[in-house]
Design an enzyme around this catalytic site. Structure first.
Site, mmCIF file in Angstrom:
data_model
loop_
_atom_site.group_PDB
_atom_site.id
_atom_site.type_symbol
_atom_site.label_atom_id
_atom_site.label_comp_id
_atom_site.label_asym_id
_atom_site.label_seq_id
_atom_site.Cartn_x
_atom_site.Cartn_y
_atom_site.Cartn_z
ATOM 1 N N TYR A 169 -12.428 34.508 -27.102
ATOM 2 C CA TYR A 169 -12.261 34.806 -25.684
ATOM 3 C C TYR A 169 -10.821 35.242 -25.402
ATOM 4 O O TYR A 169 -9.970 34.417 -25.058
ATOM 5 C CB TYR A 169 -12.621 33.575 -24.841
ATOM 6 C CG TYR A 169 -14.091 33.191 -24.876
ATOM 7 C CD1 TYR A 169 -15.063 34.111 -25.231
ATOM 8 C CD2 TYR A 169 -14.509 31.910 -24.538
ATOM 9 C CE1 TYR A 169 -16.407 33.778 -25.267
ATOM 10 C CE2 TYR A 169 -15.856 31.568 -24.557
ATOM 11 C CZ TYR A 169 -16.797 32.506 -24.927
ATOM 12 O OH TYR A 169 -18.132 32.171 -24.949
ATOM 13 N N LYS A 209 -18.624 34.860 -31.453
ATOM 14 C CA LYS A 209 -19.300 34.839 -30.156
ATOM 15 C C LYS A 209 -18.398 35.507 -29.137
ATOM 16 O O LYS A 209 -17.231 35.123 -28.988
ATOM 17 C CB LYS A 209 -19.580 33.385 -29.765
ATOM 18 C CG LYS A 209 -20.165 33.222 -28.381
ATOM 19 C CD LYS A 209 -20.564 31.788 -28.114
ATOM 20 C CE LYS A 209 -21.077 31.620 -26.707
ATOM 21 N NZ LYS A 209 -21.610 30.294 -26.432
HETATM 22 P P1 FBP Z 1 -22.984 30.182 -21.362
HETATM 23 O O1 FBP Z 1 -24.099 30.898 -22.068
HETATM 24 O O2 FBP Z 1 -23.492 29.071 -20.489
HETATM 25 O O3 FBP Z 1 -22.083 31.161 -20.648
HETATM 26 O O4 FBP Z 1 -22.125 29.450 -22.477
HETATM 27 C C1 FBP Z 1 -21.315 30.181 -23.333
HETATM 28 C C2 FBP Z 1 -19.973 29.543 -23.497
HETATM 29 O O5 FBP Z 1 -19.261 30.151 -24.541
HETATM 30 C C3 FBP Z 1 -19.996 28.043 -23.744
HETATM 31 O O6 FBP Z 1 -20.208 27.743 -25.097
HETATM 32 C C4 FBP Z 1 -18.686 27.616 -23.188
HETATM 33 O O7 FBP Z 1 -18.692 26.326 -22.702
HETATM 34 C C5 FBP Z 1 -18.480 28.553 -22.047
HETATM 35 O O8 FBP Z 1 -19.212 29.714 -22.320
HETATM 36 C C6 FBP Z 1 -17.040 28.881 -21.838
HETATM 37 O O9 FBP Z 1 -16.917 29.944 -20.946
HETATM 38 P P2 FBP Z 1 -15.654 30.121 -20.029
HETATM 39 O O10 FBP Z 1 -14.456 29.732 -20.819
HETATM 40 O O11 FBP Z 1 -15.663 31.578 -19.670
HETATM 41 O O12 FBP Z 1 -15.891 29.261 -18.850
#
Ligand code: FBP
Length: 268
Positions: free
Chosen positions: A141, A172
């Site tokens: 991310y 991911k």
């Molecule tokens: P979702 O499918 O509910 O979006 O989950 C994906 C995910 O990567 C989770 O594993 C993690 O908790 C969350 O998104 C983190 O997303 P962010 O940092 O954008 O809130």
């Protein structure tokens, strides 16, 4: 990573993610899905390839749901972040293996001012995981002061490339609604597999359409949380998602067939 394994069938996978209680807090939950046993049950009955959780959930619940392959997250941050996210390792690879992990996960915020520490940590995690026979999964991310557009194709492709070069088996990422861009991200990830996060809860049909677009663009699968366990038809959506990922079904056919199978099961 060669061929199929616990996580991949014909190169495809479907992961249920449930680390949001840590990352976001119980604000994401209702009376059903706040209970880990409910979501472990969805992972099992929705026939997910694997279930991604923090170590404490694996420790407390794995014996009751031993047929669900586990991915144990090794880091995490809470919602009390500023605009410069950092998330360091809190659980070892060896302990994750001991409590049932077949793969380990780590969220890496490329572009954070602490990026260098997280790069080093994830590189070491890949090394340890591979020595112990586990897969390594990077929640990539890009975020923080250096990142101007978290969801641009250029940013996503750069993140995927870095994760692959560090040794991630699976990466991911978030989807930016650009199928052509996703093809480029998949290319840049080389032999590492790209899986897509589900994002915040949308309508079931919109979610399944997004999933089909990602699979058609070359993603290996989804690693989804809220769009499953916040749905009021989680098993129908899970089964439809399976048909899209593993059988290449259209979202419409997948949903219709999953509903028909569900009502057939109830008649029996
Ligand atoms: P979702 O499918 O509910 O979006 O989950 C994906 C995910 O990567 C989770 O594993 C993690 O908790 C969350 O998104 C983190 O997303 P962010 O940092 O954008 O809130």
């Amino acid at each position: 990573m060669k061929g199929d394994n616990f996580l991949f069938k014909n190169g495809k996978t479907m992961i249920l993610a449930y680390d949001q209680g840590f990352e976001h807090g119980p604000i994401d939950f209702n009376i059903d899905n706040a209970d880990p046993a409910y979501v472990f049950g969805l992972a099992q009955n929705g026939v997910f390839s694997a279930f991604a959780v923090q170590a404490g959930l694996a420790h407390h619940y794995r014996k009751d749901f031993s047929s669900v392959p586990l991915i144990v997250k090794l880091n995490g941050k809470t919602r009390y972040e500023n605009n410069d996210p950092v998330s360091f390792q809190h659980t070892s690879v060896a302990y994750a293996k001991k409590i049932g992990a077949k793969a380990v996960g780590y969220t890496l915020y490329l572009g954070s001012s602490k990026e260098q520490e997280m790069l080093v940590e994830f590189g070491r995690i890949c090394e340890e995981a591979h020595k112990l026979g586990l897969l390594s999964i990077c929640w990539m991310y890009p975020r923080g002061p250096m990142v101007h557009d978290e969801l641009s194709t250029e940013t996503l492709a750069y993140g995927a490339r870095v994760a692959m070069e560090l040794g991630a088996d699976v990466i991911k990422i978030k989807y930016n609604n650009d199928p052509e861009g996703l093809k480029w991200v998949v290319k840049c990830a080389g032999k590492a597999k790209i899986v897509i996060a589900g994002g915040s809860k949308s309508g079931d049909e919109a979610f399944l359409k997004m999933a089909a677009a990602c699979i058609n663009a070359g993603a290996a699968g989804l690693a989804v949380g809220r769009n499953i366990w916040q749905s009021n038809k989680p098993l129908i959506v899970s089964r439809a998602l399976r048909k899209i990922i593993f059988e290449g079904a259209s979202p419409e056919d997948a949903y219709r067939t999953a509903v028909e199978e569900d009502s057939g099961n109830k008649v029996k």
